[in-house]
Design a protein around this motif. Sequence first.
Motif, short mmCIF file in Angstrom:
data_model
loop_
_atom_site.label_atom_id
_atom_site.label_comp_id
_atom_site.label_asym_id
_atom_site.label_seq_id
_atom_site.Cartn_x
_atom_site.Cartn_y
_atom_site.Cartn_z
N MET A 1 14.24 -2.68 -2.17
CA MET A 1 13.11 -2.14 -1.45
C MET A 1 12.33 -3.28 -0.80
O MET A 1 12.15 -4.32 -1.39
CB MET A 1 12.19 -1.36 -2.39
N ILE A 2 11.88 -3.05 0.43
CA ILE A 2 11.07 -3.99 1.18
C ILE A 2 9.67 -3.41 1.34
O ILE A 2 9.52 -2.22 1.64
CB ILE A 2 11.69 -4.25 2.58
N GLY A 35 14.89 5.20 6.29
CA GLY A 35 14.57 4.16 5.33
C GLY A 35 13.16 4.18 4.79
O GLY A 35 12.82 3.40 3.90
N PHE A 36 12.31 5.07 5.31
CA PHE A 36 10.93 5.17 4.81
C PHE A 36 10.94 5.72 3.39
O PHE A 36 11.60 6.70 3.10
CB PHE A 36 10.13 6.10 5.72
N GLN A 37 10.18 5.07 2.50
CA GLN A 37 10.07 5.54 1.12
C GLN A 37 8.67 5.97 0.73
O GLN A 37 8.51 6.72 -0.22
CB GLN A 37 10.55 4.45 0.15
N GLY A 38 7.66 5.48 1.41
CA GLY A 38 6.29 5.83 1.06
C GLY A 38 5.32 4.83 1.65
O GLY A 38 5.72 3.84 2.27
N PHE A 39 4.03 5.10 1.46
CA PHE A 39 3.00 4.21 1.99
C PHE A 39 1.74 4.31 1.15
O PHE A 39 1.57 5.26 0.37
CB PHE A 39 2.68 4.53 3.45
N LYS A 40 0.87 3.32 1.31
CA LYS A 40 -0.48 3.39 0.77
C LYS A 40 -1.39 2.61 1.70
O LYS A 40 -0.96 1.70 2.41
CB LYS A 40 -0.56 2.87 -0.66
N ILE A 52 -5.50 -2.81 4.25
CA ILE A 52 -4.13 -3.24 4.04
C ILE A 52 -3.26 -1.99 3.96
O ILE A 52 -3.45 -1.14 3.09
CB ILE A 52 -3.95 -4.06 2.74
N LEU A 53 -2.35 -1.87 4.91
CA LEU A 53 -1.37 -0.78 4.92
C LEU A 53 -0.09 -1.34 4.32
O LEU A 53 0.41 -2.37 4.77
CB LEU A 53 -1.12 -0.31 6.35
N THR A 54 0.42 -0.67 3.30
CA THR A 54 1.69 -1.05 2.70
C THR A 54 2.67 0.10 2.92
O THR A 54 2.35 1.25 2.57
CB THR A 54 1.56 -1.34 1.20
N ILE A 55 3.81 -0.22 3.50
CA ILE A 55 4.86 0.79 3.71
C ILE A 55 6.09 0.30 2.96
O ILE A 55 6.47 -0.87 3.05
CB ILE A 55 5.17 0.99 5.20
N TYR A 56 6.72 1.21 2.24
CA TYR A 56 7.91 0.91 1.46
C TYR A 56 9.13 1.35 2.26
O TYR A 56 9.23 2.52 2.65
CB TYR A 56 7.86 1.66 0.12
N TRP A 57 10.03 0.39 2.50
CA TRP A 57 11.24 0.64 3.29
C TRP A 57 12.48 0.35 2.44
O TRP A 57 12.44 -0.52 1.56
CB TRP A 57 11.28 -0.28 4.51
N ASP A 58 13.59 1.01 2.77
CA ASP A 58 14.86 0.71 2.11
C ASP A 58 15.33 -0.71 2.45
O ASP A 58 15.85 -1.41 1.60
CB ASP A 58 15.96 1.70 2.53
#
Length: 99
Positions: A1-2, A35-40, A52-58
Amino acid sequence: MILEHADIHIDPQQAAAFEEAIERGARTVISAAKGFQGFKVNRSIETAGRYILTIYWDSLEDHTVGFRESAAFAEWRGIVGPFFKQPPVVEHMNLVCMG
């Protein structure tokens, strides 16, 4: 995960509208990307107008190629870009551990 971290600065007077826009854009545009997994989204306590935007990618390429080179990126920027005081600083991270 990135993990994609975007350090975003806006006019604090626009906080409510920005928060609505960033959530709407992430839920309706980014979430459809491969590849999108989620965000906060986190709002700074010490610095007004900083998020701070964090996006979780495959994978890194899911963000840098698949999303950033798509029409969806322009749509995303159309939703949140008008709020930016300057271009966000974006950095990619590998997840090492999580509690």
